[in-house]
Design a protein around this motif. Structure first.
Motif: not given
Length: 494
Positions: A18-30, A32-36, A42-52
């Protein structure tokens, strides 16, 4: 590979491509998945947002409130756009904030915990464009509200849609009173009756009479008074609607000034004609008896010379000289009155030839040497007026010369857009306090019984030079001599 595994990988492939910025979170706001695309936004490298948590992407001042909003959404998840009625902001890794739009879609089935997929759009460019548009509208509104000239906007049927405060003051109507009325209410007849026909003619044929051209017309105030105005009309299209904007300027004061100027010009013309007639009448009526007096004086001085003693001879000499001076004065006044009124053809004048003729006509005494700089230019002007300039200046230098060896120089210089000429002599000189006075009519510095002078010559020089948009002045040192300067433009102003 199970169906659920295929579905999970398909979702990952979809997010990754996808060309649009997309993410998936659980009910705790974690997260779970972010696309490139989101990591790049947001200026992050691959995997840097994992678990945030999602709140790490939100400005700190909004994080606490967002936690409760997220909890409320998970209690009743449904697809919707976030931020309706207020602005949303996100925070990049480097701390910079930017405006966003967010769309939420719940992902939930019986086998998995509730999740939400969010699509995030950076709307910085749109917000910037909106701010620019708002600033432009504010500027236009300020111009509209503060313009000195009246501004009136109508539709293609002539119905008034807007008037600015200047128009309210000019026509005497508050805006609310004229909105929705035909603009012809601001026009006196016959313009009022003709306006709708003119507007219809333009719309059907495209023939412009005022639009884009402007013209002088009349306006009608609320109190019934009529005033002159300049009207300029422009055409524009807004949302597919044809609109016309009129710019109106009240020219009552200008017209009054023009009428006054015309009246003064007529009075001046009449005065000039009367002065001309008076000058000719005076010339005719005075010169006839003067000639008689002169002839009688000459006859007495010749036939009764032996009857006069020395005192009587001196009186006769003064009488004859004063008669001649009176005749010269009358001629000088006539010449002065003609400058600027009696026009000759403007032609090229060869000054080499003209100045030589002037010197020959003056019959320069033997003890005075007159020199002329070579290469005198060709000027554009009336030959008689140019001749009068050099004749008066050179004859003055001869008349007042007090040295046994007099020297007079006629010279010139190229001053760019104009020629500068001078007549220099080694005569008695002139005190600085007299520099302005000598250019006034009838002013002379030497006693009239010693030097015959009418006091018209330099006044005539000044008048001619200024008629050609030039300037005349002098430099002098008592006992050493005087230099008169004057300028003439290289091309005479019309």
């Amino acid at each position: 590979m199970t169906q659920s595994t295929i579905a999970e990988r398909s979702l990952q492939w979809l997010l990754a491509s996808a060309t649009d910025a997309m993410l998936i979170i659980d009910k705790d706001g974690v997260l779970l998945l972010v696309n490139p695309a989101l990591e790049t936004l947001f200026g992050y490298g691959p995997g840097e947002l994992q678990g945030k948590t999602l709140e790490s992407l939100i400005p700190e001042r909004f994080r606490q409130g967002h936690v409760s909003l997220r909890g409320s959404y998970f209690e009743s998840p449904h697809p919707r756009a976030m931020g309706a009625g207020f602005e949303l902001f996100a925070t990049r890794k480097d701390g910079t904030e930017f405006p966003v739009e967010v769309s939420l879609s719940p992902l939930q089935d019986e086998e998995t915990q509730p999740m939400v997929m969010a699509t995030i759009h950076d709307i910085s460019a749109r917000k910037q464009a909106e701010r620019a548009l708002q600033e432009s509208e504010a500027r236009m509104r300020a111009i509209f509200e503060t313009a000195v000239d009246a501004i009136i906007t109508i539709d293609e049927h002539g119905i008034i849609e807007r008037v600015n405060p200047a128009a309210e003051r000019m026509f005497g109507y508050p805006e609310a009173e004229v909105l929705g009325r035909n603009v012809s209410v601001l026009m006196p007849n016959p313009h009022r009756d003709a306006h709708d026909g003119y507007l219809h003619h333009y719309i059907t044929t495209g023939e412009k009479r005022i639009i884009g051209k402007g013209r002088e017309v009349q306006g009608l105030r609320r109190d019934g008074s009529i005033f002159p105005m300049d009207l300029a009309v422009t055409e524009m299209w807004l949302g597919g609607r044809r609109m016309f904007t009129g710019l109106v300027r009240d020219i009552t004061e200008r017209k009054a000034a023009e009428e006054k100027a015309q009246q003064l010009l007529q009075e001046l013309t009449s005065a000039n004609e009367e002065l001309t007639n008076f000058a000719y009448v005076v010339s005719h009526d005075l010169k006839a008896p003067l000639r008689g007096i002169g002839s009688l004086a000459d006859w007495l001085a010749h036939d009764y010379a032996d009857k006069f003693n020395d005192e009587g001879k001196e009186h006769m000499r003064l009488l004859i000289n004063r008669v001649h001076r009176m005749g010269a004065l009358i001629d000088g006044i006539l010449q002065y009155s003609r400058v600027g009124r009696i026009k000759e053809a403007v032609v090229p004048v060869r000054l080499d030839q003209l100045v030589a003729e002037v010197v020959d006509l003056l019959a320069v005494p033997p003890h005075i040497q007159v020199s002329v700089m070579p290469g005198m230019p060709v000027v554009s002007g009336e030959p008689t007026r140019i001749q009068q300039l050099f004749h008066n200046l050179v004859s003055n230098a001869i008349k007042y010369m007090d040295k046994p060896q007099g020297e007079i120089e006629v010279g010139w210089r190229d001053d760019g857009s104009q020629w500068r000429f001078h007549v220099r002599d080694n005569g008695p000189g002139i005190a600085e306090r007299h520099f302005e006075r000598i250019f006034q009519l009838f002013q002379t510095l030497a006693p009239r019984d010693r030097v015959e002078s009418t006091g018209v010559g330099l006044a005539l020089v000044k008048k001619i030079v200024e008629m050609y948009q030039g300037r005349v002045w002098l430099e002098s040192e008592l006992g050493q001599g005087t230099t008169f300067y004057f300028t003439l433009p290289k091309k005479k102003e019309s």
